[in-house]
Design a protein around this motif. Sequence first.
Motif, short mmCIF file in Angstrom:
data_model
loop_
_atom_site.label_atom_id
_atom_site.label_comp_id
_atom_site.label_asym_id
_atom_site.label_seq_id
_atom_site.Cartn_x
_atom_site.Cartn_y
_atom_site.Cartn_z
N UNK A 49 -63.85 55.87 -34.89
CA UNK A 49 -63.24 56.78 -35.87
C UNK A 49 -62.62 55.94 -36.97
N UNK A 50 -62.40 56.56 -38.13
CA UNK A 50 -61.85 55.81 -39.27
C UNK A 50 -60.48 55.19 -38.96
N UNK A 51 -59.59 55.96 -38.34
CA UNK A 51 -58.24 55.42 -38.03
C UNK A 51 -58.33 54.28 -37.03
N UNK A 52 -59.23 54.44 -36.07
CA UNK A 52 -59.46 53.38 -35.06
C UNK A 52 -59.93 52.10 -35.77
N UNK A 53 -60.83 52.26 -36.75
CA UNK A 53 -61.33 51.10 -37.49
C UNK A 53 -60.18 50.43 -38.25
N UNK A 54 -59.31 51.24 -38.87
CA UNK A 54 -58.15 50.66 -39.58
C UNK A 54 -57.26 49.90 -38.59
N UNK A 55 -57.03 50.49 -37.41
CA UNK A 55 -56.16 49.83 -36.43
C UNK A 55 -56.79 48.53 -35.93
N UNK A 56 -58.12 48.53 -35.71
CA UNK A 56 -58.77 47.31 -35.22
C UNK A 56 -58.84 46.23 -36.29
N UNK A 57 -59.12 46.64 -37.52
CA UNK A 57 -59.18 45.65 -38.61
C UNK A 57 -57.79 45.05 -38.83
N UNK A 58 -56.76 45.90 -38.73
CA UNK A 58 -55.38 45.38 -38.89
C UNK A 58 -55.12 44.33 -37.82
N UNK A 59 -55.56 44.60 -36.61
CA UNK A 59 -55.33 43.65 -35.52
C UNK A 59 -56.08 42.34 -35.79
N UNK A 60 -57.31 42.42 -36.30
CA UNK A 60 -58.08 41.22 -36.66
C UNK A 60 -57.31 40.41 -37.71
N UNK A 61 -56.62 41.13 -38.61
CA UNK A 61 -55.89 40.45 -39.69
C UNK A 61 -54.47 40.06 -39.28
N UNK A 62 -54.13 40.32 -38.03
CA UNK A 62 -52.80 39.94 -37.53
C UNK A 62 -51.70 40.88 -37.99
N UNK A 63 -52.06 42.12 -38.36
CA UNK A 63 -51.07 43.09 -38.83
C UNK A 63 -50.68 43.99 -37.66
N UNK A 64 -49.46 44.52 -37.66
CA UNK A 64 -49.01 45.34 -36.52
C UNK A 64 -49.66 46.73 -36.45
N UNK A 65 -49.48 47.39 -35.29
CA UNK A 65 -49.94 48.76 -35.07
C UNK A 65 -48.88 49.72 -35.57
N UNK A 66 -49.19 50.87 -36.14
CA UNK A 66 -50.52 51.33 -36.50
C UNK A 66 -51.03 50.66 -37.77
N UNK A 67 -52.30 50.33 -37.76
CA UNK A 67 -52.86 49.48 -38.80
C UNK A 67 -53.06 50.15 -40.15
N UNK A 68 -53.28 51.48 -40.14
CA UNK A 68 -53.59 52.16 -41.39
C UNK A 68 -52.54 51.94 -42.48
N UNK A 69 -51.27 52.29 -42.20
CA UNK A 69 -50.24 52.11 -43.23
C UNK A 69 -50.07 50.63 -43.62
N UNK A 70 -50.26 49.72 -42.65
CA UNK A 70 -50.13 48.28 -42.94
C UNK A 70 -51.22 47.83 -43.90
N UNK A 71 -52.45 48.30 -43.65
CA UNK A 71 -53.56 47.93 -44.53
C UNK A 71 -53.34 48.51 -45.92
N UNK A 72 -52.87 49.75 -45.97
CA UNK A 72 -52.61 50.35 -47.29
C UNK A 72 -51.56 49.53 -48.05
N UNK A 73 -50.51 49.13 -47.34
CA UNK A 73 -49.41 48.40 -47.98
C UNK A 73 -49.86 47.03 -48.49
N UNK A 74 -50.51 46.27 -47.61
CA UNK A 74 -50.89 44.90 -47.99
C UNK A 74 -52.00 44.89 -49.04
N UNK A 75 -52.81 45.97 -49.04
CA UNK A 75 -53.92 46.04 -50.01
C UNK A 75 -53.43 46.15 -51.45
N UNK A 76 -52.19 46.61 -51.62
CA UNK A 76 -51.62 46.73 -52.97
C UNK A 76 -51.64 45.39 -53.69
N UNK A 77 -51.52 44.30 -52.91
CA UNK A 77 -51.47 42.98 -53.53
C UNK A 77 -52.83 42.28 -53.49
#
Length: 329
Positions: A167-195
């Motif tokens: 699922x899309x959210x699952x993919x965000x959570x797994x990609x966040x984990x690959x990038x060393x970002x905490x759970x839940x990954x979606x908001x973390x990816x959105x935040x870090x992507x700003x830069x």
Amino acid sequence: MIKLHMTILGIETTCDETSFALVENGTKIIAEVTMSQIAKHAQYGGVVPELGAREHIKNIEQLGTNFFKAIEGYPIDAVAVAAKVGLPPAVQVGESYAAALAKAKNVPLIPINHVVAHVWGVWVDNSFTEKPNFPFLGLIVSGGHTQLVTFSSPTQFDIIGETLDDAIGEAFDKVASILGLPYPGGPEIERISETGDSHAVPFTIPLEHDDTMNFSFAGLKTAVRTYVEKELPNQHETYKKYFIADVAASFQRVAFTHIAQKVEKAIKETGATQLVVGGGVASSQRLTDILFSYFEEKGIKCELFVPNRKYCTDNASVIAGYASNLATE
Ligand code: KG4
Ligand code: ZN
């Protein structure tokens, strides 16, 4: 027969939120309380179902006491509970509580498919004075589901596209984990992507030339993993954070472009003029922006409905709101 003017109490415990709401006529929230257990699960890098169930048992009592004080004097015509689709030990906590409550109040118990209820965010969000009209196209994007659904009425709907793997959210959570970002990954990816630079890594858009309205995120996730394993060790320590932001932004752009392309196919196929989005991933402002600019760029005439963040992620208001469509005398 559908009874209008009902006041329904909703309960949600399918994943990591314990939530109560009292909703009148399917749209007016009288009271709502939600307690998140995200901090507990974050230490383990994802949701642990048994830990979740234990937390729900603890929270539901405490939250319930406060909630019943807040709704004192209001009628309760039915109890709705998120019963289908979720983590079984967590779902069971809500189900038992709701069954006991319905029995004690001598009112009907309405089990709700929480995935479908995700689309009801717009109905309980009072910033939408105009609600969508049937038929409309629904896009459900959550931690467990990615679906395109045509709704001809609240209870008559067809799934016309869904994910073939993650699922899309699952993919965000797994990609966040690959990038060393905490759970839940979606908001973390959105935040870090700003830069980050969303065109820094040219990941391939999944199923771009496929005629179905299905989704796939597993290949994209693997592409991110392969890229990170190969390139991250070559980054100078000082620049690692920029590298991570670039990968996150590129992944996010490609994942959401994939969604936009499939939405376009579904609109062409069904002639839909309104798209209603729901589910945790709908809380991404970036998803709304990408859909909006994609529609503009392609000249797609389709009105976009995305509720406030708090009605995108799991909450009892949508459970009670949707339940009014199922309540019978
Ligand atoms: O609907 P939801 O609260 O629970 C399920 O039914 O699964 O969705 C949770 C999912 C998680 O995977 C989380 O990472 C994702 O929604 N999510 C986001 C964002 N906020 C939450 N994904 C992308 N961008 C966001 N801003
Ligand atoms: Zn959900």
